[in-house]
Design a protein around this motif. Structure first.
Motif: not given
Length: 282
Positions: A48-51, A248-250, A255-256
């Protein structure tokens, strides 16, 4: 230092050049090591680096709601829920509901509503009594209600947080570790329900991740659920909780999937709201 000249044939030069290209591609494709602050739970939830990430392990529910208020136009009093029913004889259900009442305390603190705070504290007392903690928690809860009445909101915030931790400690002292976990999960699930409702009205795409804080928070809650004893963890009562967390985690860890939509946020709130009603109001 002078080196002797090397006279290489064209095929040899081409082989060396090709080897250099492969080497560069291999370096570019090499996996990037996790950042120092990234743990295994966060990693399991997806990159989740870009979010935006709106939750860290240092946050408690009070911190999370306060941060949500800074990013939204929160109308806290519109988020109150109906008074819960009398405590259930099922200690697992009662513990989860008690945790949600602690989450409600953080919401009411944000609203600065002394009367609602006293009403909620009375419900907390009833649930504590059902778990055998009434006498031990009563003095602190009465003192909190007095602080709200005197508008001592600044000091009350830390007092609520400390009271939450004392409640967990008392449960552990009487060998009710599973119940302590459920209290804590109830507080977090209620906080997520509240914040997801706030985010529905946010038009900013980059703030929609706020409704779950971070996939790492969902993974952390799922990991806490996994610490429950076998009988507790497998009970029919708690299956809706773990199913919602896993789903929810899924969803939020993909990321796609691209930027989250308002529909995605609305569905997230619907699922959280439904599981909280099922666990507390039924």
């Amino acid at each position: 230092m002078n080196f002797p000249r090397l006279f290489l044939s064209m095929p040899v030069i081409m082989m060396i050049a090709a080897a250099g290209i492969v080497s560069a591609q291999e370096v570019k494709a090499a996996p990037v090591p996790p950042s120092p602050g990234q743990d295994s739970i966060a990693a399991s939830a997806g990159d989740f680096v870009s979010r935006p990430v709106f939750w860290t392990k240092e946050q408690n529910p009070a911190d999370f709601l306060e941060m949500a208020g800074r990013h939204t136009k929160a109308r806290w009093r519109t988020l109150y829920r109906p008074q819960p029913p009398v405590p259930s004889t099922d200690r697992m259900r009662t513990s989860f509901a008690l945790g949600s009442l602690m989450g409600e305390s953080y919401l009411i603190w944000e609203a600065g509503d002394s009367q609602q705070f006293r009403n909620n504290n009375q419900d907390i007392v009833s649930y504590c009594r059902t778990l055998g903690l009434g006498e031990k928690m009563m003095p602190r809860l009465m003192a909190q209600a007095k602080m709200a009445e005197m508008d001592e909101w600044k000091d009350l915030r830390q007092e609520i947080v400390d009271g939450h931790q004392e409640l967990l400690r008392l449960l552990r002292d009487q060998m009710d570790e599973d119940l302590a976990v459920l209290v804590d999960m109830g507080a977090w699930m209620r906080s997520l329900e509240i914040v997801s409702k706030l985010v529905i009205e946010i038009p900013d795409v980059d703030k929609r991740h706020l409704c779950i804080g971070s996939p790492a928070l969902l993974a952390e809650l799922r990991a806490r659920f996994a610490t429950l004893g076998d009988d507790t963890r497998r009970s029919a009562l708690l299956q809706p909780v773990i199913l919602v967390l896993t789903d929810l985690e899924k969803t939020w860890g993909d990321t796609a999937a691209g930027a989250p939509t308002q529909g995605m946020v609305a569905r997230t709130h619907e699922k959280l709201n439904a599981v909280m009603k099922e666990m507390i109001m039924n």
